[in-house]
Design an enzyme around this catalytic site. Structure first.
Site, mmCIF file in Angstrom:
data_model
loop_
_atom_site.group_PDB
_atom_site.id
_atom_site.type_symbol
_atom_site.label_atom_id
_atom_site.label_comp_id
_atom_site.label_asym_id
_atom_site.label_seq_id
_atom_site.Cartn_x
_atom_site.Cartn_y
_atom_site.Cartn_z
ATOM 1 N N PRO A 121 0.879 -1.101 0.086
ATOM 2 C CA PRO A 121 -0.259 -0.311 0.129
ATOM 3 C C PRO A 121 0.519 1.001 0.249
ATOM 4 O O PRO A 121 0.540 2.364 0.221
ATOM 5 C CB PRO A 121 -1.089 -0.239 1.331
ATOM 6 C CG PRO A 121 -0.273 -1.471 1.485
ATOM 7 C CD PRO A 121 1.059 -1.845 1.871
ATOM 8 N N GLU A 154 1.510 -7.252 8.432
ATOM 9 C CA GLU A 154 1.561 -6.157 8.010
ATOM 10 C C GLU A 154 2.918 -5.831 6.396
ATOM 11 O O GLU A 154 3.442 -4.308 7.303
ATOM 12 C CB GLU A 154 1.906 -5.499 9.263
ATOM 13 C CG GLU A 154 1.709 -5.647 10.209
ATOM 14 C CD GLU A 154 0.584 -4.828 10.065
ATOM 15 O OE1 GLU A 154 -1.131 -5.273 10.346
ATOM 16 O OE2 GLU A 154 0.213 -3.805 9.187
ATOM 17 N N ARG A 164 -1.065 -8.967 -21.563
ATOM 18 C CA ARG A 164 -1.461 -8.287 -22.414
ATOM 19 C C ARG A 164 -1.172 -7.540 -23.135
ATOM 20 O O ARG A 164 -1.970 -7.331 -24.586
ATOM 21 C CB ARG A 164 -3.064 -8.167 -22.101
ATOM 22 C CG ARG A 164 -3.088 -6.460 -21.390
ATOM 23 C CD ARG A 164 -4.420 -5.985 -21.001
ATOM 24 N NE ARG A 164 -5.484 -5.361 -22.097
ATOM 25 C CZ ARG A 164 -5.103 -4.851 -23.148
ATOM 26 N NH1 ARG A 164 -4.459 -3.487 -22.798
ATOM 27 N NH2 ARG A 164 -5.771 -4.293 -23.769
ATOM 28 N N ASP A 196 -6.331 1.361 -26.067
ATOM 29 C CA ASP A 196 -6.639 1.463 -24.732
ATOM 30 C C ASP A 196 -7.142 2.740 -24.543
ATOM 31 O O ASP A 196 -6.522 3.674 -24.329
ATOM 32 C CB ASP A 196 -5.468 1.176 -23.488
ATOM 33 C CG ASP A 196 -5.358 -0.550 -24.063
ATOM 34 O OD1 ASP A 196 -6.490 -1.398 -24.303
ATOM 35 O OD2 ASP A 196 -4.098 -1.270 -23.395
HETATM 36 C C1 LIG Z 1 0.938 -7.392 3.349
HETATM 37 O O1 LIG Z 1 1.083 -7.255 2.051
HETATM 38 C C2 LIG Z 1 0.057 -6.053 2.143
HETATM 39 C C3 LIG Z 1 -1.303 -5.419 2.173
HETATM 40 C C4 LIG Z 1 -2.014 -4.381 1.394
HETATM 41 C C5 LIG Z 1 -1.793 -4.514 -0.071
HETATM 42 N N1 LIG Z 1 -2.606 -3.671 -1.282
HETATM 43 C C6 LIG Z 1 -2.218 -3.272 -2.221
HETATM 44 C C7 LIG Z 1 -2.508 -2.642 -3.333
HETATM 45 O O2 LIG Z 1 -1.581 -2.231 -4.068
HETATM 46 O O3 LIG Z 1 -3.605 -1.790 -2.504
HETATM 47 S S1 LIG Z 1 -0.278 -4.022 -2.170
HETATM 48 C C8 LIG Z 1 -1.019 -5.206 -0.607
HETATM 49 C C9 LIG Z 1 0.305 -6.135 -0.114
#
Ligand SMILES: COc1ccc2nc(C(=O)O)sc2c1
Length: 240
Positions: A86, A113, A155, A170
């Protein structure tokens, strides 16, 4: 292209072998390896996580296990390592095109986490590492993000899509969102196909489609208009 994915849930990646991606594998356009991270554990519990230094909720994935797994999966080459998180930089169509030019991609799927940061720091000594997010929301792990990225990348490879022109048209290929599409019947539940699309006047059709793309982009993603390169909008576009 070779794609390797390391995960504690290999079954999450089964869709990689279905439909279009499965056909790309059958055609030999890509080869895919999915690896269970626990294969690199050595304790009876096959532990892959531990408590975070400094306290806080949840668990962190152990560097030793990840280090051994990536040493094995990346052995003999210098793949591009992609770590979904994230906290990553946005995954974009431009990045998908970059990845489509890579001979070998390795995806490290975090859970809990996340992965001890030293795994990325150590790998960065030997290969290019990207920490990437597929959007401003938080998933439970990296596996779904890998499915999204692999589909967006594969793709683009020659021979994967039936009609190569599809990728060229695209959304985002020209910096704009695609406009609306229609097929038969001409009228459906009282809703008619726009006349211009049945006119046979391809100059007018192209103009209409461009106008629709600009309007849709302006309404839904105005920041994409601002990001267009100098000169991308012609004098007609600017009148909209
Ligand atoms: C713990 O590993 C994670 C947790 C949440 C997450 N959310 C992502 C996203 O791209 O929204 S990648 C990702 C990897």
């Amino acid at each position: 292209m070779r794609i390797d994915v390391v995960t504690i849930f290999p079954e999450y990646l089964d869709p990689l072998r279905a439909a279009l991606l499965g056909k790309a594998i059958d055609k030999g356009l890509i080869s895919v390896g999915v690896h269970d991270l626990r294969d690199w554990t050595h304790d009876v519990h096959k532990a892959v996580d531990d408590s975070p230094y400094g306290g806080g909720p949840g668990m962190v994935m152990k560097p030793q296990v990840w280090g051994d797994a990536l040493d094995a999966v990346c052995a003999g080459g210098t793949p591009r390592l992609v770590v979904p998180t994230p906290a990553g930089r946005p995954f974009t169509q431009a990045l998908a095109h970059e990845y489509a030019a890579e001979p070998h991609l390795v995806f490290a799927c975090g859970r809990y986490e996340g992965i001890d940061q030293r795994v990325v720091d150590d790998a960065s000594r030997r290969m290019r590492v990207d920490e990437v997010s597929i959007g401003d929301y938080v998933l439970v792990g990296g596996e779904v993000a890998v499915l999204v990225m692999v589909e967006a990348v594969v793709r683009l490879l020659p021979g994967v899509l039936g009609n190569p022109a599809s990728a060229a048209q695209d959304s985002f290929s020209d910096g704009l969102l695609e406009g609306p599409s229609y097929t038969r019947p001409e009228v459906w539940r009282g809703l008619a196909v726009p006349d211009v699309l049945r006119s046979g006047n391809h100059r007018a059709i192209d103009r209409w489609r461009r106008d629709q793309a600009l309007r849709r982009t302006w309404e839904r993603r105005p920041e994409l208009i601002d990001a267009l390169p100098e000169g991308a909008l012609d004098k007609h576009d600017r009148k909209l």
